[in-house]
Design a protein around this motif. Sequence first.
Motif, short mmCIF file in Angstrom:
data_model
loop_
_atom_site.label_atom_id
_atom_site.label_comp_id
_atom_site.label_asym_id
_atom_site.label_seq_id
_atom_site.Cartn_x
_atom_site.Cartn_y
_atom_site.Cartn_z
N THR A 26 35.25 43.28 29.65
CA THR A 26 34.76 41.90 29.59
C THR A 26 34.36 41.36 30.93
OG1 THR A 26 36.36 41.22 28.14
CG2 THR A 26 35.72 39.52 28.90
N VAL A 27 33.33 40.57 30.85
CA VAL A 27 32.82 40.30 32.21
C VAL A 27 32.90 38.86 32.41
CG1 VAL A 27 30.74 39.90 33.83
CG2 VAL A 27 31.28 42.18 32.60
N CYS A 28 33.72 38.13 33.27
CA CYS A 28 33.77 36.77 33.47
C CYS A 28 33.13 36.26 34.91
CB CYS A 28 35.21 36.51 33.62
SG CYS A 28 36.17 36.85 32.22
N ILE A 42 36.60 43.23 33.61
CA ILE A 42 37.83 43.64 33.14
C ILE A 42 37.81 44.59 31.90
CG2 ILE A 42 39.96 42.76 32.28
CD1 ILE A 42 39.21 39.93 33.09
N GLU A 43 38.15 45.94 32.33
CA GLU A 43 38.31 46.75 31.16
C GLU A 43 39.76 46.78 30.56
OE1 GLU A 43 37.13 50.72 32.76
OE2 GLU A 43 35.81 49.69 33.98
N ALA A 44 39.62 46.88 29.21
CA ALA A 44 40.94 46.73 28.54
C ALA A 44 40.83 47.84 27.33
CB ALA A 44 41.09 45.27 27.94
N VAL A 159 32.11 39.67 26.28
CA VAL A 159 32.61 41.07 26.08
C VAL A 159 31.30 41.85 26.07
CG1 VAL A 159 33.46 42.63 24.48
CG2 VAL A 159 34.47 40.45 24.46
N GLN A 160 31.13 43.15 26.83
CA GLN A 160 30.00 43.72 26.99
C GLN A 160 29.89 44.77 25.79
OE1 GLN A 160 27.76 42.94 29.88
NE2 GLN A 160 29.24 41.39 29.67
N LYS A 161 28.85 44.83 25.44
CA LYS A 161 28.67 45.77 24.17
C LYS A 161 28.00 47.04 24.61
CE LYS A 161 29.48 42.67 20.85
NZ LYS A 161 30.32 42.68 19.74
#
Length: 161
Positions: A26-28, A42-44, A159-161
Amino acid sequence: MNKLLTGLCILFLLVGCSNKNKTETTVCSFKNLDIIENTFEIEANKNDVTKMTETLKVTRDPKVNVVEFTTKTKSLVAAVDAQNSMFESKAGGKIPGYETKVTDTDDLFEFIKIQDFSKIDFDIMNKIQFYNGYDREVKGLFLDEEVEALEANGFTCTVQK
């Protein structure tokens, strides 16, 4: 019938295992005045943050001369160095899983803070009060909490795809 049930059980087990360690990013980001950009990558794995990289970029406005810009960025570099020294002093040395990088040129100041949660010792991080503002003892970070806090502060998260 037994072979069919056995085959289905194995299939469900394989499908369950393949999704178990799926990491999403996820990139903010937040941009101010076209010269300041703050981004959290953020990698989760599901809701558990596994790695977080914060990047703060300040680009020199063409109206600001190089001397004035570099004078200000030198202060930022000194502040980053002082903060790192304070954390390391409290922790008793380098902090595993925590790293910072600084780029400082005539036209760009970039500060990158990386937290690799597979290597971080949360006892040390709590001891040095790295995670101020949390209402719990931190043993890990949660994606939903991080995204909610960032969005509440004007960040846009995708969210990055």
